[in-house]
Design a protein around this motif. Structure first.
Motif, PDB file in Angstrom:
ATOM      1  N   VAL A   1     -53.914  41.451  46.939  1.00 28.24           N
ATOM      2  CA  VAL A   1     -55.069  40.686  47.427  1.00 28.24           C
ATOM      3  C   VAL A   1     -54.645  39.763  48.568  1.00 28.24           C
ATOM      4  N   ALA A   2     -53.527  39.073  48.370  1.00 27.10           N
ATOM      5  CA  ALA A   2     -53.067  38.110  49.376  1.00 27.10           C
ATOM      6  C   ALA A   2     -52.538  38.803  50.629  1.00 27.10           C
ATOM      7  N   GLY A   3     -52.115  40.078  50.490  1.00 29.00           N
ATOM      8  CA  GLY A   3     -51.476  40.760  51.606  1.00 29.00           C
ATOM      9  C   GLY A   3     -52.422  41.384  52.604  1.00 29.00           C
ATOM     10  N   GLY A   4     -53.725  41.269  52.371  1.00 24.73           N
ATOM     11  CA  GLY A   4     -54.676  41.791  53.338  1.00 24.73           C
ATOM     12  C   GLY A   4     -55.180  43.179  53.038  1.00 24.73           C
ATOM     13  N   CYS A   5     -55.528  43.455  51.774  1.00 24.73           N
ATOM     14  CA  CYS A   5     -56.088  44.755  51.442  1.00 24.73           C
ATOM     15  C   CYS A   5     -57.467  44.897  52.092  1.00 24.73           C
ATOM     16  N   PRO A   6     -58.010  46.105  52.191  1.00 25.38           N
ATOM     17  CA  PRO A   6     -59.325  46.286  52.818  1.00 25.38           C
ATOM     18  C   PRO A   6     -60.394  45.422  52.167  1.00 25.38           C
ATOM     19  N   ASP A   7     -61.294  44.904  52.980  1.00 20.66           N
ATOM     20  CA  ASP A   7     -62.316  43.976  52.495  1.00 20.66           C
ATOM     21  C   ASP A   7     -63.154  44.560  51.365  1.00 20.66           C
ATOM     22  N   ASN A   8     -63.467  45.857  51.446  1.00 18.33           N
ATOM     23  CA  ASN A   8     -64.333  46.455  50.430  1.00 18.33           C
ATOM     24  C   ASN A   8     -63.650  46.614  49.081  1.00 18.33           C
ATOM     25  N   LEU A   9     -62.314  46.373  49.025  1.00 22.44           N
ATOM     26  CA  LEU A   9     -61.586  46.498  47.765  1.00 22.44           C
ATOM     27  C   LEU A   9     -61.139  45.153  47.206  1.00 22.44           C
ATOM     28  N   VAL A  10     -61.453  44.076  47.922  1.00 23.25           N
ATOM     29  CA  VAL A  10     -61.083  42.748  47.422  1.00 23.25           C
ATOM     30  C   VAL A  10     -61.796  42.470  46.102  1.00 23.25           C
ATOM     31  N   LYS A  11     -63.095  42.756  46.033  1.00 20.60           N
ATOM     32  CA  LYS A  11     -63.853  42.482  44.807  1.00 20.60           C
ATOM     33  C   LYS A  11     -63.320  43.266  43.611  1.00 20.60           C
ATOM     34  N   PRO A  12     -63.151  44.615  43.702  1.00 23.83           N
ATOM     35  CA  PRO A  12     -62.619  45.326  42.534  1.00 23.83           C
ATOM     36  C   PRO A  12     -61.212  44.887  42.150  1.00 23.83           C
ATOM     37  N   LEU A  13     -60.376  44.525  43.134  1.00 19.79           N
ATOM     38  CA  LEU A  13     -59.046  44.013  42.801  1.00 19.79           C
ATOM     39  C   LEU A  13     -59.137  42.661  42.103  1.00 19.79           C
ATOM     40  N   LYS A  14     -60.086  41.822  42.533  1.00 23.97           N
ATOM     41  CA  LYS A  14     -60.296  40.528  41.880  1.00 23.97           C
ATOM     42  C   LYS A  14     -60.698  40.715  40.418  1.00 23.97           C
ATOM     43  N   LEU A  15     -61.505  41.750  40.145  1.00 21.35           N
ATOM     44  CA  LEU A  15     -61.923  42.008  38.765  1.00 21.35           C
ATOM     45  C   LEU A  15     -60.732  42.434  37.909  1.00 21.35           C
ATOM     46  N   VAL A  16     -59.864  43.285  38.477  1.00 17.58           N
ATOM     47  CA  VAL A  16     -58.656  43.672  37.754  1.00 17.58           C
ATOM     48  C   VAL A  16     -57.776  42.448  37.540  1.00 17.58           C
ATOM     49  N   GLU A  17     -57.664  41.605  38.572  1.00 14.89           N
ATOM     50  CA  GLU A  17     -56.875  40.373  38.453  1.00 14.89           C
ATOM     51  C   GLU A  17     -57.412  39.487  37.334  1.00 14.89           C
ATOM     52  N   SER A  18     -58.741  39.346  37.270  1.00 18.44           N
ATOM     53  CA  SER A  18     -59.352  38.515  36.233  1.00 18.44           C
ATOM     54  C   SER A  18     -59.048  39.056  34.845  1.00 18.44           C
ATOM     55  N   ASP A  19     -59.211  40.369  34.668  1.00 18.94           N
ATOM     56  CA  ASP A  19     -58.961  40.989  33.371  1.00 18.94           C
ATOM     57  C   ASP A  19     -57.497  40.840  32.975  1.00 18.94           C
ATOM     58  N   MET A  20     -56.598  41.000  33.940  1.00 18.66           N
ATOM     59  CA  MET A  20     -55.169  40.844  33.655  1.00 18.66           C
ATOM     60  C   MET A  20     -54.839  39.419  33.226  1.00 18.66           C
ATOM     61  N   ALA A  21     -55.400  38.437  33.928  1.00 17.70           N
ATOM     62  CA  ALA A  21     -55.123  37.042  33.594  1.00 17.70           C
ATOM     63  C   ALA A  21     -55.647  36.716  32.196  1.00 17.70           C
ATOM     64  N   SER A  22     -56.837  37.216  31.854  1.00 19.98           N
ATOM     65  CA  SER A  22     -57.366  37.001  30.502  1.00 19.98           C
ATOM     66  C   SER A  22     -56.479  37.662  29.458  1.00 19.98           C
ATOM     67  N   THR A  23     -55.986  38.856  29.763  1.00 14.79           N
ATOM     68  CA  THR A  23     -55.119  39.566  28.830  1.00 14.79           C
ATOM     69  C   THR A  23     -53.819  38.803  28.598  1.00 14.79           C
ATOM     70  N   ILE A  24     -53.252  38.261  29.656  1.00 14.97           N
ATOM     71  CA  ILE A  24     -52.032  37.456  29.519  1.00 14.97           C
ATOM     72  C   ILE A  24     -52.314  36.231  28.652  1.00 14.97           C
ATOM     73  N   GLY A  25     -53.445  35.554  28.933  1.00 18.45           N
ATOM     74  CA  GLY A  25     -53.787  34.372  28.152  1.00 18.45           C
ATOM     75  C   GLY A  25     -53.954  34.689  26.685  1.00 18.45           C
ATOM     76  N   LEU A  26     -54.617  35.801  26.363  1.00 20.84           N
ATOM     77  CA  LEU A  26     -54.802  36.186  24.961  1.00 20.84           C
ATOM     78  C   LEU A  26     -53.468  36.517  24.304  1.00 20.84           C
ATOM     79  N   GLY A  27     -52.577  37.163  25.061  1.00 21.60           N
ATOM     80  CA  GLY A  27     -51.256  37.436  24.520  1.00 21.60           C
ATOM     81  C   GLY A  27     -50.505  36.158  24.188  1.00 21.60           C
ATOM     82  N   LEU A  28     -50.612  35.165  25.068  1.00 22.36           N
ATOM     83  CA  LEU A  28     -49.964  33.881  24.821  1.00 22.36           C
ATOM     84  C   LEU A  28     -50.569  33.182  23.607  1.00 22.36           C
ATOM     85  N   ILE A  29     -51.892  33.270  23.449  1.00 21.30           N
ATOM     86  CA  ILE A  29     -52.541  32.709  22.262  1.00 21.30           C
ATOM     87  C   ILE A  29     -51.986  33.354  21.004  1.00 21.30           C
ATOM     88  N   ASN A  30     -51.906  34.681  21.009  1.00 26.42           N
ATOM     89  CA  ASN A  30     -51.432  35.402  19.829  1.00 26.42           C
ATOM     90  C   ASN A  30     -49.959  35.149  19.544  1.00 26.42           C
TER      91      ASN A  30
END
Length: 310
Positions: free
Chosen positions: A105-134
């Motif tokens: 995302v930070a490296g300048g991926c195509p504009d039309n893929l920023v949103k789907p990458l952000k969604l993957v980023e969000s899901d990954m961050a939530s998954t990490i947080g849940l793992g830390l909770i567990n």
């Protein structure tokens, strides 16, 4: 361990990989790319797709929809494995993948893929947080849930933001932070209401119930639990695309037993946990184990020690 994607070591590593890929034939290049991707938890991806991801790492402008899909598939595999193997076995992999996505995302991926990458980023961050909770680290998890919520908002997706908010509220619940648990649960409810995902809405209600239980509010807690059940009953079967795909009658009942114990209702908690075990989807091995522990806890509070030990 995992790679720090902002470190000189990681940069040097990827420079070596990309030089090798350029200098080798297609077959050897795919083998090298596969080895490189295994280092960041993408070993299950088809070799051709490993090459695609490696090229995207070399130049984020090469990111295409297939790269994003590969990352999402790898994350889904990790989430399934986490329940069976425990968070310690997959957390480093997801952390590495999260760093990879943030780099793209930070490296300048195509504009039309920023949103789907952000969604993957969000899901990954939530998954990490849940793992830390567990793993017993709700304080550390909170920062990842904040990142997940921001990424969801950046992508203008209320479902991902709502999912992050539910997890942040649960982290506050586990820390005993009543005001934050209540406030974040209210945000989660509001965001979930903007979606058509009944499982996510049920999860938001259950999160509110947890906050009410922490605050000693029996009536609002039970009402929120009832609304969670109503949302779940209104759905049309299993929704694998839902972020809250794991929510079913068993998980709701298991959590309700925990809330009832907190509210000083151990007999009711025994009934809730017993009913939950009868309805549990046992493919979720870890969650089913937690349900058994909650039943045992409720039995101890009910002075049924022999049955609790069983």
């Amino acid at each position: 361990g995992h790679y720090d994607f902002g470190s000189p070591d990681w940069e040097e590593f990827m420079q070596v990989v990309t030089k090798l890929v350029r200098s080798l034939g297609r077959r050897d290049a795919m083998r090298v790319a596969g080895w490189a991707m295994a280092a960041v938890g993408l070993s299950g991806v088809d070799p051709d797709e490993c090459t695609r991801v490696a090229q995207a790492l070399e130049d984020p402008r090469r990111v295409d929809a297939q790269v994003v899909e590969n990352l999402a598939i790898s994350l889904a595999q990790c989430k399934r494995l986490e329940d069976k193997l425990g968070p310690g076995e997959v957390l480093d992999t997801v952390v590495a993948q999260h760093g990879l996505v943030r780099r793209l995302v930070a490296g300048g991926c195509p504009d039309n893929l920023v949103k789907p990458l952000k969604l993957v980023e969000s899901d990954m961050a939530s998954t990490i947080g849940l793992g830390l909770i567990n793993m017993g680290h709700p304080d550390t998890a909170t920062g990842y849930f904040q990142r997940a919520r921001k990424a969801g908002h950046d992508a203008r997706n209320p479902a991902y933001a709502a999912y992050a908010a539910t997890n942040a509220s649960m982290a506050a619940f586990l820390r005993g932070d009543t005001p934050t648990a209540l406030d974040t649960a209210a945000v989660a409810r509001s965001l979930a209401a903007r979606t058509h995902d009944v499982r996510l809405k049920a999860l938001a209600e259950q999160t509110a119930a947890a906050a009410y239980a922490l605050d000693g509010q029996y009536g609002p807690c039970t009402a929120a639990c009832a609304r969670a059940q109503e949302f779940l009953a209104s759905g049309n079967g299993f929704a694998p695309e839902s972020l809250a795909y794991f929510v079913h009658e068993g998980t709701l009942g298991s959590q309700r037993s925990l809330f009832l114990c907190l509210l000083g209702k151990p007999r009711d908690a025994v009934e809730a946990a017993s009913n939950a075990m009868a309805r549990f989807d046992r493919t979720y091995v870890g969650s089913y184990g937690r349900c058994q522990v909650r039943l045992g806890h409720a039995l101890v509070l009910s002075k049924e020690i022999a049955e609790a030990a069983h």
